[in-house]
Design a protein around this motif. Sequence first.
Motif, PDB file in Angstrom:
ATOM      1  N   SER A  63     -53.473 -33.942  64.564  1.00 39.78           N
ATOM      2  CA  SER A  63     -52.569 -32.436  64.571  1.00 39.78           C
ATOM      3  C   SER A  63     -52.607 -31.880  65.984  1.00 39.78           C
ATOM      4  CB  SER A  63     -52.787 -31.655  63.196  1.00 39.78           C
ATOM      5  OG  SER A  63     -53.858 -30.849  63.771  1.00 39.78           O
ATOM      6  N   GLY A  64     -53.863 -31.875  66.560  1.00 42.35           N
ATOM      7  CA  GLY A  64     -54.140 -31.273  67.819  1.00 42.35           C
ATOM      8  C   GLY A  64     -54.558 -29.905  67.494  1.00 42.35           C
ATOM      9  N   TRP A  65     -54.666 -29.302  66.255  1.00 36.31           N
ATOM     10  CA  TRP A  65     -55.150 -28.097  65.975  1.00 36.31           C
ATOM     11  C   TRP A  65     -56.384 -28.111  65.217  1.00 36.31           C
ATOM     12  CZ3 TRP A  65     -52.425 -23.515  66.753  1.00 36.31           C
ATOM     13  CH2 TRP A  65     -50.861 -23.555  67.359  1.00 36.31           C
ATOM     14  N   CYS A  66     -57.196 -27.235  65.900  1.00 37.09           N
ATOM     15  CA  CYS A  66     -58.680 -26.853  65.455  1.00 37.09           C
ATOM     16  C   CYS A  66     -58.677 -25.554  64.806  1.00 37.09           C
ATOM     17  CB  CYS A  66     -59.454 -27.210  66.633  1.00 37.09           C
ATOM     18  SG  CYS A  66     -59.614 -28.557  67.278  1.00 37.09           S
ATOM     19  N   GLY A  67     -59.825 -25.391  63.946  1.00 42.01           N
ATOM     20  CA  GLY A  67     -59.801 -24.143  63.448  1.00 42.01           C
ATOM     21  C   GLY A  67     -61.287 -23.786  63.543  1.00 42.01           C
ATOM     22  N   LYS A  68     -61.771 -22.302  63.386  1.00 37.61           N
ATOM     23  CA  LYS A  68     -63.151 -21.893  63.260  1.00 37.61           C
ATOM     24  C   LYS A  68     -62.934 -20.886  61.924  1.00 37.61           C
ATOM     25  CE  LYS A  68     -64.820 -18.862  66.209  1.00 37.61           C
ATOM     26  NZ  LYS A  68     -65.301 -18.165  67.288  1.00 37.61           N
ATOM     27  N   LEU A  69     -63.832 -20.778  61.121  1.00 42.99           N
ATOM     28  CA  LEU A  69     -63.887 -19.995  59.942  1.00 42.99           C
ATOM     29  C   LEU A  69     -64.955 -19.538  59.767  1.00 42.99           C
ATOM     30  CD1 LEU A  69     -62.450 -20.798  56.483  1.00 42.99           C
ATOM     31  CD2 LEU A  69     -64.646 -20.391  56.858  1.00 42.99           C
ATOM     32  N   ILE A  70     -65.183 -18.139  59.808  1.00 38.23           N
ATOM     33  CA  ILE A  70     -66.404 -17.260  59.646  1.00 38.23           C
ATOM     34  C   ILE A  70     -66.064 -16.618  58.150  1.00 38.23           C
ATOM     35  CG2 ILE A  70     -67.942 -15.685  60.427  1.00 38.23           C
ATOM     36  CD1 ILE A  70     -66.404 -16.254  63.041  1.00 38.23           C
ATOM     37  N   GLU A  71     -67.227 -16.832  57.212  1.00 34.19           N
ATOM     38  CA  GLU A  71     -67.127 -16.321  55.859  1.00 34.19           C
ATOM     39  C   GLU A  71     -68.531 -15.520  55.717  1.00 34.19           C
ATOM     40  OE1 GLU A  71     -68.114 -19.003  52.285  1.00 34.19           O
ATOM     41  OE2 GLU A  71     -67.371 -20.271  53.650  1.00 34.19           O
ATOM     42  N   GLY A  72     -68.481 -14.298  54.971  1.00 34.31           N
ATOM     43  CA  GLY A  72     -69.352 -13.626  54.647  1.00 34.31           C
ATOM     44  C   GLY A  72     -69.734 -12.432  55.399  1.00 34.31           C
ATOM     45  N   THR A  73     -68.667 -11.960  56.226  1.00 36.42           N
ATOM     46  CA  THR A  73     -68.891 -11.040  57.299  1.00 36.42           C
ATOM     47  C   THR A  73     -68.239  -9.579  56.719  1.00 36.42           C
ATOM     48  OG1 THR A  73     -66.936 -11.661  58.348  1.00 36.42           O
ATOM     49  CG2 THR A  73     -68.959 -12.548  59.279  1.00 36.42           C
ATOM     50  N   THR A  74     -67.490  -9.835  55.695  1.00 37.95           N
ATOM     51  CA  THR A  74     -66.657  -8.743  55.135  1.00 37.95           C
ATOM     52  C   THR A  74     -67.334  -7.793  54.100  1.00 37.95           C
ATOM     53  OG1 THR A  74     -65.411  -9.976  53.540  1.00 37.95           O
ATOM     54  CG2 THR A  74     -64.633  -9.765  56.053  1.00 37.95           C
ATOM     55  N   TRP A 107     -59.322 -17.845  51.791  1.00 40.47           N
ATOM     56  CA  TRP A 107     -59.435 -19.218  51.901  1.00 40.47           C
ATOM     57  C   TRP A 107     -60.370 -19.344  50.313  1.00 40.47           C
ATOM     58  CZ3 TRP A 107     -58.583 -23.033  55.472  1.00 40.47           C
ATOM     59  CH2 TRP A 107     -59.385 -24.155  55.337  1.00 40.47           C
ATOM     60  N   ASN A 108     -59.936 -20.529  49.984  1.00 39.92           N
ATOM     61  CA  ASN A 108     -60.781 -20.688  48.581  1.00 39.92           C
ATOM     62  C   ASN A 108     -61.196 -19.186  47.830  1.00 39.92           C
ATOM     63  OD1 ASN A 108     -60.706 -23.430  49.086  1.00 39.92           O
ATOM     64  ND2 ASN A 108     -62.403 -23.443  50.272  1.00 39.92           N
ATOM     65  N   HIS A 109     -60.143 -18.643  47.839  1.00 41.53           N
ATOM     66  CA  HIS A 109     -60.288 -17.296  46.963  1.00 41.53           C
ATOM     67  C   HIS A 109     -61.483 -16.157  47.408  1.00 41.53           C
ATOM     68  CE1 HIS A 109     -57.904 -19.085  43.996  1.00 41.53           C
ATOM     69  NE2 HIS A 109     -58.828 -20.055  44.012  1.00 41.53           N
ATOM     70  N   LYS A 110     -61.649 -16.278  49.114  1.00 39.50           N
ATOM     71  CA  LYS A 110     -62.585 -15.477  49.764  1.00 39.50           C
ATOM     72  C   LYS A 110     -61.890 -14.957  50.710  1.00 39.50           C
ATOM     73  CE  LYS A 110     -66.715 -18.187  48.644  1.00 39.50           C
ATOM     74  NZ  LYS A 110     -67.872 -18.984  49.153  1.00 39.50           N
ATOM     75  N   LYS A 111     -62.158 -13.930  51.216  1.00 43.42           N
ATOM     76  CA  LYS A 111     -61.577 -13.188  52.461  1.00 43.42           C
ATOM     77  C   LYS A 111     -62.560 -13.610  53.691  1.00 43.42           C
ATOM     78  CE  LYS A 111     -60.197  -8.946  54.745  1.00 43.42           C
ATOM     79  NZ  LYS A 111     -59.836  -7.270  54.557  1.00 43.42           N
TER      80      LYS A 111
END
Length: 147
Positions: A63-74, A107-111
């Motif tokens: 797809s050429g699209w990359c992602g970065k996800l950070i959870e547990g910061t809110t 994302w998966n029921h988490k902010k």
Amino acid sequence: MKCSIFIPSLIISFLLLDNVMSLHKRCIRCRSRGELGTCGDPFPFNVTEPDAEVGIHVVACPSGWCGKLIEGTTGAFRSDDYGAATQRMCLQRPPSDYEERCAYTMWNHKKVYMCFCNGDLCNAAFRISKFPITLIISILLSLYNFL
């Protein structure tokens, strides 16, 4: 005579290099939790040598699209959490508006805080723009043809 070849060869080499570089888009794939994790920010590895570290992978990304996800910061962490988790990945498809951005989302029921980017290894902390590199190589090739 050589001057008339200079401009077309510059344009052709720029377009060829740009197309070749855009065909091979890759993303960093990893996941870690806490400050000592290898996937967190700032990303501690040179993107040209990430396979030297266990758990850091460079993967082809159609797809050429990359992602970065950070959870547990809110919010407050559960007792089994060790800190914020960072995950870098290839996205199966681009965002619907094709815009690069970072924002809070579900994302998966988490902010979570998530970033989308388009480009080769763009989800590493350090991003090298392909435009200046392509331009420099094109100019060098054209000057070589000119001389």
